[in-house]
Design a protein around this motif. Structure first.
Motif, mmCIF file in Angstrom:
data_model
loop_
_atom_site.group_PDB
_atom_site.id
_atom_site.type_symbol
_atom_site.label_atom_id
_atom_site.label_comp_id
_atom_site.label_asym_id
_atom_site.label_seq_id
_atom_site.Cartn_x
_atom_site.Cartn_y
_atom_site.Cartn_z
ATOM 1 N N ALA A 117 71.672 -16.731 -47.332
ATOM 2 C CA ALA A 117 70.999 -17.652 -46.408
ATOM 3 C C ALA A 117 70.108 -16.874 -45.434
ATOM 4 O O ALA A 117 70.323 -15.688 -45.200
ATOM 5 C CB ALA A 117 72.052 -18.454 -45.648
ATOM 6 N N PRO A 118 69.112 -17.570 -44.849
ATOM 7 C CA PRO A 118 68.191 -16.889 -43.926
ATOM 8 C C PRO A 118 68.926 -16.359 -42.698
ATOM 9 O O PRO A 118 69.785 -17.039 -42.148
ATOM 10 C CB PRO A 118 67.219 -17.994 -43.491
ATOM 11 N N GLY A 172 65.138 -15.442 -45.715
ATOM 12 C CA GLY A 172 65.215 -16.296 -46.891
ATOM 13 C C GLY A 172 64.373 -17.553 -46.786
ATOM 14 O O GLY A 172 63.803 -18.015 -47.776
ATOM 15 N N MET A 173 64.257 -18.104 -45.593
ATOM 16 C CA MET A 173 63.483 -19.333 -45.469
ATOM 17 C C MET A 173 61.976 -19.058 -45.584
ATOM 18 O O MET A 173 61.265 -19.750 -46.298
ATOM 19 C CB MET A 173 63.788 -20.029 -44.143
ATOM 20 N N MET A 177 60.078 -20.909 -48.631
ATOM 21 C CA MET A 177 59.300 -22.077 -48.221
ATOM 22 C C MET A 177 57.870 -22.012 -48.758
ATOM 23 O O MET A 177 57.260 -20.956 -48.812
ATOM 24 C CB MET A 177 59.269 -22.119 -46.693
ATOM 25 N N GLU A 242 52.450 -14.439 -30.076
ATOM 26 C CA GLU A 242 51.865 -15.763 -29.885
ATOM 27 C C GLU A 242 52.486 -16.387 -28.635
ATOM 28 O O GLU A 242 53.697 -16.304 -28.434
ATOM 29 C CB GLU A 242 52.174 -16.664 -31.099
ATOM 30 N N TYR A 244 52.925 -19.978 -26.561
ATOM 31 C CA TYR A 244 52.836 -21.420 -26.782
ATOM 32 C C TYR A 244 53.334 -22.129 -25.526
ATOM 33 O O TYR A 244 54.498 -21.981 -25.157
ATOM 34 C CB TYR A 244 53.674 -21.792 -28.014
ATOM 35 N N ARG A 261 60.008 -20.919 -35.147
ATOM 36 C CA ARG A 261 59.586 -22.266 -35.570
ATOM 37 C C ARG A 261 60.582 -23.315 -35.090
ATOM 38 O O ARG A 261 60.208 -24.390 -34.634
ATOM 39 C CB ARG A 261 59.440 -22.315 -37.090
ATOM 40 N N ILE A 262 61.859 -22.999 -35.220
ATOM 41 C CA ILE A 262 62.895 -23.911 -34.738
ATOM 42 C C ILE A 262 62.704 -24.101 -33.222
ATOM 43 O O ILE A 262 62.760 -25.211 -32.695
ATOM 44 C CB ILE A 262 64.303 -23.331 -35.022
ATOM 45 N N LYS A 264 60.002 -23.767 -31.436
ATOM 46 C CA LYS A 264 58.821 -24.583 -31.137
ATOM 47 C C LYS A 264 59.147 -26.072 -31.229
ATOM 48 O O LYS A 264 58.708 -26.867 -30.401
ATOM 49 C CB LYS A 264 57.695 -24.266 -32.124
ATOM 50 N N LYS A 268 58.857 -28.609 -28.098
ATOM 51 C CA LYS A 268 58.081 -29.854 -28.160
ATOM 52 C C LYS A 268 58.909 -31.016 -27.607
ATOM 53 O O LYS A 268 58.434 -31.821 -26.806
ATOM 54 C CB LYS A 268 57.675 -30.105 -29.620
ATOM 55 N N VAL A 337 70.954 -21.701 -39.746
ATOM 56 C CA VAL A 337 69.682 -22.008 -39.110
ATOM 57 C C VAL A 337 69.909 -23.212 -38.203
ATOM 58 O O VAL A 337 70.255 -24.288 -38.664
ATOM 59 C CB VAL A 337 68.596 -22.350 -40.155
ATOM 60 N N THR A 339 69.192 -26.408 -35.817
ATOM 61 C CA THR A 339 68.178 -27.458 -35.835
ATOM 62 C C THR A 339 67.483 -27.450 -34.478
ATOM 63 O O THR A 339 68.051 -26.992 -33.477
ATOM 64 C CB THR A 339 68.817 -28.841 -36.052
ATOM 65 N N PRO A 340 66.245 -27.976 -34.435
ATOM 66 C CA PRO A 340 65.581 -28.099 -33.138
ATOM 67 C C PRO A 340 66.412 -28.930 -32.154
ATOM 68 O O PRO A 340 66.423 -28.634 -30.959
ATOM 69 C CB PRO A 340 64.274 -28.815 -33.485
ATOM 70 N N GLU A 341 67.153 -29.924 -32.645
ATOM 71 C CA GLU A 341 68.009 -30.748 -31.776
ATOM 72 C C GLU A 341 69.045 -29.878 -31.078
ATOM 73 O O GLU A 341 69.241 -29.957 -29.862
ATOM 74 C CB GLU A 341 68.760 -31.838 -32.577
ATOM 75 N N TYR B 35 57.168 -27.243 -47.834
ATOM 76 C CA TYR B 35 58.066 -27.593 -48.942
ATOM 77 C C TYR B 35 59.172 -26.550 -48.924
ATOM 78 O O TYR B 35 58.909 -25.354 -49.031
ATOM 79 C CB TYR B 35 57.283 -27.549 -50.258
ATOM 80 N N LEU B 36 60.382 -27.011 -48.732
ATOM 81 C CA LEU B 36 61.512 -26.077 -48.673
ATOM 82 C C LEU B 36 62.539 -26.448 -49.731
ATOM 83 O O LEU B 36 63.204 -27.477 -49.625
ATOM 84 C CB LEU B 36 62.149 -26.117 -47.280
ATOM 85 N N PRO B 37 62.668 -25.639 -50.779
ATOM 86 C CA PRO B 37 63.669 -25.947 -51.812
ATOM 87 C C PRO B 37 65.042 -25.451 -51.389
ATOM 88 O O PRO B 37 65.140 -24.519 -50.594
ATOM 89 C CB PRO B 37 63.159 -25.155 -53.015
ATOM 90 N N TYR B 39 68.067 -23.260 -52.234
ATOM 91 C CA TYR B 39 68.249 -22.171 -53.179
ATOM 92 C C TYR B 39 69.633 -21.637 -52.982
ATOM 93 O O TYR B 39 70.233 -21.792 -51.931
ATOM 94 C CB TYR B 39 67.195 -21.078 -52.970
ATOM 95 N N PHE B 60 56.647 -27.536 -37.206
ATOM 96 C CA PHE B 60 57.512 -26.498 -36.677
ATOM 97 C C PHE B 60 58.640 -26.212 -37.656
ATOM 98 O O PHE B 60 58.571 -25.305 -38.437
ATOM 99 C CB PHE B 60 58.033 -26.904 -35.297
ATOM 100 N N SER B 61 59.686 -27.033 -37.617
ATOM 101 C CA SER B 61 60.830 -26.765 -38.478
ATOM 102 C C SER B 61 60.613 -27.369 -39.867
ATOM 103 O O SER B 61 60.357 -28.559 -39.989
ATOM 104 C CB SER B 61 62.096 -27.346 -37.862
ATOM 105 N N PRO B 62 60.743 -26.552 -40.917
ATOM 106 C CA PRO B 62 60.629 -27.084 -42.280
ATOM 107 C C PRO B 62 61.931 -27.734 -42.754
ATOM 108 O O PRO B 62 61.990 -28.285 -43.836
ATOM 109 C CB PRO B 62 60.308 -25.839 -43.106
ATOM 110 N N SER B 65 66.503 -32.079 -40.458
ATOM 111 C CA SER B 65 67.841 -32.386 -39.937
ATOM 112 C C SER B 65 68.012 -33.895 -39.850
ATOM 113 O O SER B 65 69.096 -34.408 -40.038
ATOM 114 C CB SER B 65 68.051 -31.723 -38.584
#
Lengths: 359, 183
Positions: A117-118, A172-173, A177, A242, A244, A261-262, A264, A268, A337, A339-341, B35-37, B39, B60-62, B65
């Motif tokens: 996993a990532p 991994g992500m 992706m 970067e 933001y 990314r999570i 960000k 938001k 990973v 979640t943004p929540e 697109y996130l498969p 794996y 942002f998040s791919p 949730s």
């Protein structure tokens, strides 16, 4: 062919490497980065002057890259966490012999064999050298498909410019992706700056020697100081990050790669409910973008470092700030990973606990 | 506008292909996509899923949730993903393999007997395209034309018969929704 293409991150690195003039790839399979090895097998076969080797081990692969770099090729190897550990000896040799090479680490959960996993548990290893001896490796942390394409090109350029190994640190992500990507035009290999130090046959000129065995301590000391001067130059020239929504931020999240990314997404959400939160995303992990961090500390009293680890980059943030602002940490190790929540709850709590809404 | 969709089912049901076709099509529409498969140590007959995010803004998040949409191809996937779907979301079920209904009452549920419909077309290989056609028609996430174009780009170089079969599947799925709407 400059169309937008939907491509898997690992394939993006492969295509961008070929366009950057990479003509030698050696690797050994490991999930979650096999798609890169797969891509290089096909891409190198299609090139007249490309070489692909599935080596017998990670050690063999990185040593093959050493050889290719000595002979002047733009060379690359890739692996995932446990495999990158095996390559560390070779990376130390690359640094010692001032050889350019690109090493891709698609991080997975660890330590040990861990999982697939990532994860971001290899930050220390990547930024502190990883192998033995007094050296540094340039470490670049992409967060999107397009950035993978751009950073891979830069990685090869930095490697040649500074004659040093460069690591692309993904996970991994990022590797799995797919996102739309527009590639830069392929480089013309003939137009690359000449390398007057490579080993390409000494006919008609004195032989050159590339080695890392320097038994005379004063010679080795000189070599170390030479490397340091180079690292100082790199530290002046390439730090990147970067920003933001940081201009009016009272709390800034520091995160890189997938975690950014999570973050960000979480930021938001916070902005939507009126919390002044921003993001600082280091793109170069070594050299760390200290100057940007310090500048920001003039108005940001609180930094929250979010990593997919138990806390590694947080040390660089503390070192960079030298006590100027408060540093908080949130992390999920082992391949989780957030979640943004989940992260927005953490941010929200911290924001109110520090009474930042009152300022 | 950001829409997240999860596609889930058995490995071999064409789950990843559905998501891939949607992602390519939406990209050609000028949207941002990820697109996130899934794996992992997964095998044919095991579970497979992928998440596609389509947006006018930076994504942002791919990871989905709480996705707006779900396309569910088998029973275990319904059990696994039902609770994740956003309130008021849409779930498209392959009713040939899933007799039960979601227990949630806030979702729009579209039941598509995709395996049976594929038999009418004479090929099991159209199951995923039937589902995708129905999904696109139901949600309007993109147009059927875009999907056809995206599919054309993806299967380029393959036998024309393959394209034709997929196209028929997409049409059949879309028609199923249109017919239902007119009834």
């Amino acid at each position: 062919m400059n169309d937008k293409m939907l491509m898997r991150g690992s394939h993006v690195i492969g295509e961008a490497a070929v366009r950057a003039g990479c003509r030698f790839y050696a690797g050994y399979p490991i999930t979650p980065q096999n798609e890169l090895t797969e891509y290089m097998a096909g891409a190198m076969a299609r090139l007249e002057d490309g070489t692909f080797i599935q080596a017998e081990s990670e050690l063999a692969a990185v040593n093959m890259v050493i050889g290719a770099a000595m002979a002047g090729a733009r060379a690359m190897t890739s692996s995932s966490s446990p495999g990158v550990s095996l390559k560390q000896e070779g990376i130390s040799y690359l640094a010692a012999q001032e050889l350019p090479a690109v090493i891709v680490n698609t991080m997975r959960g660890g330590p040990g064999l861990g999982n697939i996993a990532p994860s971001q548990g290899d930050y220390f290893q990547a930024t502190r050298g990883g192998g033995h001896g007094d050296y540094r490796t340039i470490v670049l942390a992409p967060a999107s498909g397009q950035e993978l394409a751009d950073i891979t090109r830069k990685a090869f350029d930095y490697a040649d410019t500074y004659r040093t190994p460069v690591m692309i640190l993904g996970d991994g992500m990022i590797g799995q992706m797919m996102e739309p990507v527009v590639f830069p035009e392929p480089l013309d290999l003939k137009k690359l700056p000449p390398k007057p130090w490579i080993l390409d046959g000494a006919k008609g000129r004195p032989s050159r020697i590339i080695r890392s065995l320097l038994l005379d301590v004063s010679v080795e000391e000189d070599q170390n100081w030479k490397l340091v001067r180079k690292y100082e130059q790199i530290t002046r020239e390439i730090p990147a990050a970067e920003k933001y929504l940081t201009d009016d931020a009272r709390l800034v999240v520091v995160a890189y790669g997938t975690a950014a990314r999570i973050a960000k997404g979480a930021i938001k959400r916070m902005r939507d409910i009126g919390l002044k939160v921003g993001l600082l995303r280091p793109i170069t992990l070594w050299p760390f973008p200290n100057r940007i961090l310090v500048e920001m500390s003039r108005w940001v009293r609180h930094f929250l470092v979010y990593e997919m680890s138990t806390g590694q980059m947080v040390e660089d943030v503390r070192l960079g700030l030298e006590g100027r602002s408060q540093v908080h940490f949130y992390g999920r190790p082992g391949g989780v990973v957030s979640t943004p929540e989940e992260l927005s709850k953490v941010i929200n709590t911290l924001y109110h606990r520090q009474n930042l809404q009152e300022e | 506008m950001t829409k997240k969709t999860i596609f889930a089912g058995f490995g071999g049901q064409g789950v990843l292909m559905m998501g891939y076709v949607l992602a390519v099509s939406a990209m050609r529409d000028g949207k941002n996509v990820t697109y996130l498969p899934s794996y992992g140590a997964e095998v044919r007959g095991g579970t497979a899923n992928c998440t596609v995010v389509v947006s006018d803004e930076e994504i942002f998040s791919p990871v989905a949730s709480s996705p707006e949409y779900a396309v569910i191809m088998n029973k275990p996937s319904l059990a696994r993903y039902e609770s994740m779907i956003k309130e008021g979301g849409v779930i498209v079920l392959n009713s040939s393999l899933i007799e039960t209904n979601p227990s949630r009452t806030d979702l729009t549920v579209l039941r598509v007997p995709a395996n049976d419909m594929a038999k009418e077309l004479g090929s099991d290989r159209t199951i995923n395209m039937i589902m995708l056609g129905a999904f696109v028609q139901q949600t309007g996430i993109t147009t059927l034309d875009s999907i056809m174009n995206g599919l054309g780009e993806i299967v380029k170089g393959k036998k024309p018969a393959v394209m034709e079969l997929n196209r028929k599947g997409l049409d059949k799925g879309a028609e199923f929704v249109l017919r239902g709407a007119s009834q």
